[in-house]
Design a protein around this motif. Structure first.
Motif, short mmCIF file in Angstrom:
data_model
loop_
_atom_site.label_atom_id
_atom_site.label_comp_id
_atom_site.label_asym_id
_atom_site.label_seq_id
_atom_site.Cartn_x
_atom_site.Cartn_y
_atom_site.Cartn_z
N ALA A 165 -7.44 -12.42 -0.70
CA ALA A 165 -6.46 -12.72 -1.75
C ALA A 165 -6.49 -11.67 -2.86
CB ALA A 165 -6.72 -14.10 -2.34
N LYS A 166 -7.68 -11.27 -3.29
CA LYS A 166 -7.80 -10.27 -4.35
C LYS A 166 -7.32 -8.90 -3.87
CE LYS A 166 -9.71 -12.80 -7.55
NZ LYS A 166 -9.10 -13.06 -8.82
N VAL A 167 -7.70 -8.54 -2.65
CA VAL A 167 -7.32 -7.24 -2.11
C VAL A 167 -5.82 -7.15 -1.91
CG1 VAL A 167 -7.56 -5.69 -0.11
CG2 VAL A 167 -9.58 -6.81 -1.08
N GLU A 168 -5.21 -8.20 -1.36
CA GLU A 168 -3.75 -8.19 -1.14
C GLU A 168 -3.00 -8.15 -2.47
OE1 GLU A 168 -2.10 -7.64 1.65
OE2 GLU A 168 -4.07 -7.44 2.57
N GLY A 169 -3.49 -8.88 -3.46
CA GLY A 169 -2.87 -8.84 -4.78
C GLY A 169 -2.95 -7.46 -5.40
N LEU A 170 -4.10 -6.81 -5.25
CA LEU A 170 -4.26 -5.48 -5.77
C LEU A 170 -3.39 -4.48 -5.01
CD1 LEU A 170 -7.14 -3.94 -7.42
CD2 LEU A 170 -6.22 -2.65 -5.52
N ARG A 171 -3.31 -4.63 -3.70
CA ARG A 171 -2.46 -3.74 -2.90
C ARG A 171 -1.00 -3.85 -3.35
NH1 ARG A 171 -3.92 -5.20 1.89
NH2 ARG A 171 -5.32 -3.45 2.19
N SER A 172 -0.56 -5.06 -3.61
CA SER A 172 0.81 -5.28 -4.09
C SER A 172 1.02 -4.61 -5.44
CB SER A 172 1.07 -6.78 -4.20
OG SER A 172 2.33 -7.02 -4.74
N LYS A 173 0.05 -4.74 -6.32
CA LYS A 173 0.16 -4.09 -7.64
C LYS A 173 0.13 -2.58 -7.53
CE LYS A 173 -1.43 -7.70 -10.65
NZ LYS A 173 -2.37 -8.13 -11.66
N ALA A 174 -0.65 -2.04 -6.61
CA ALA A 174 -0.74 -0.59 -6.45
C ALA A 174 0.52 -0.01 -5.83
CB ALA A 174 -1.96 -0.23 -5.60
N ARG A 175 1.20 -0.79 -5.01
CA ARG A 175 2.43 -0.29 -4.37
C ARG A 175 3.56 -0.08 -5.38
NH1 ARG A 175 3.20 -1.28 1.59
NH2 ARG A 175 1.13 -1.80 2.30
N ARG A 176 3.60 -0.90 -6.40
CA ARG A 176 4.68 -0.77 -7.39
C ARG A 176 4.68 0.59 -8.06
NH1 ARG A 176 3.12 -6.47 -8.95
NH2 ARG A 176 4.32 -7.71 -7.48
N PRO A 177 3.56 1.04 -8.64
CA PRO A 177 3.59 2.39 -9.22
C PRO A 177 3.75 3.49 -8.17
CG PRO A 177 1.43 1.38 -9.54
CD PRO A 177 2.32 0.35 -8.95
N ALA A 178 3.31 3.23 -6.93
CA ALA A 178 3.51 4.22 -5.87
C ALA A 178 5.00 4.36 -5.57
CB ALA A 178 2.74 3.82 -4.61
N GLU A 179 5.73 3.25 -5.56
CA GLU A 179 7.17 3.29 -5.31
C GLU A 179 7.92 4.03 -6.42
OE1 GLU A 179 8.03 -0.85 -4.98
OE2 GLU A 179 7.33 -0.97 -2.90
N ARG A 180 7.35 4.03 -7.60
CA ARG A 180 7.99 4.68 -8.75
C ARG A 180 7.46 6.09 -9.01
NH1 ARG A 180 7.95 -0.65 -9.05
NH2 ARG A 180 9.67 -1.74 -9.98
N GLY A 181 6.57 6.56 -8.14
CA GLY A 181 6.08 7.93 -8.24
C GLY A 181 4.89 8.13 -9.16
#
Length: 84
Positions: free
Chosen positions: A42-58
């Motif tokens: 749960a923690k890892v998936e939540g963090l992965r989701s949060k990390a993807r957002r700034p990755a999508e924005r560069g």
């Protein structure tokens, strides 16, 4: 970096530190451990989701392997003359 919410700043901070010490990209589980979070799904998936957002924005890079690294991706800017 102060324009980002604190959670995103923490993620980018961990990745910047890794880059400055010469280490490569980190997977979400490794970032979670660096932040002192439990390495549960749960923690890892939540963090992965949060990390993807700034990755999508560069703001950071998402490697093909699924690992994240500090750095900015080049974003194409349209030619000013093309709006005429």
């Amino acid at each position: 970096m102060t324009v980002l919410a604190p959670d995103y700043q923490c993620i980018l901070g961990v990745l910047e530190q890794q880059r400055s010490t010469g280490h490569g990209p980190l997977r979400a589980k490794e970032i979670a451990v660096e932040l002192g979070l439990d390495a549960t799904s749960a923690k890892v998936e939540g963090l992965r989701s949060k990390a993807r957002r700034p990755a999508e924005r560069g703001w950071l890079l998402l490697e093909a392997s699924g690992a994240f690294s500090a750095g900015r991706r080049t974003v194409a800017v349209p030619d000013v003359g093309s709006f005429a």
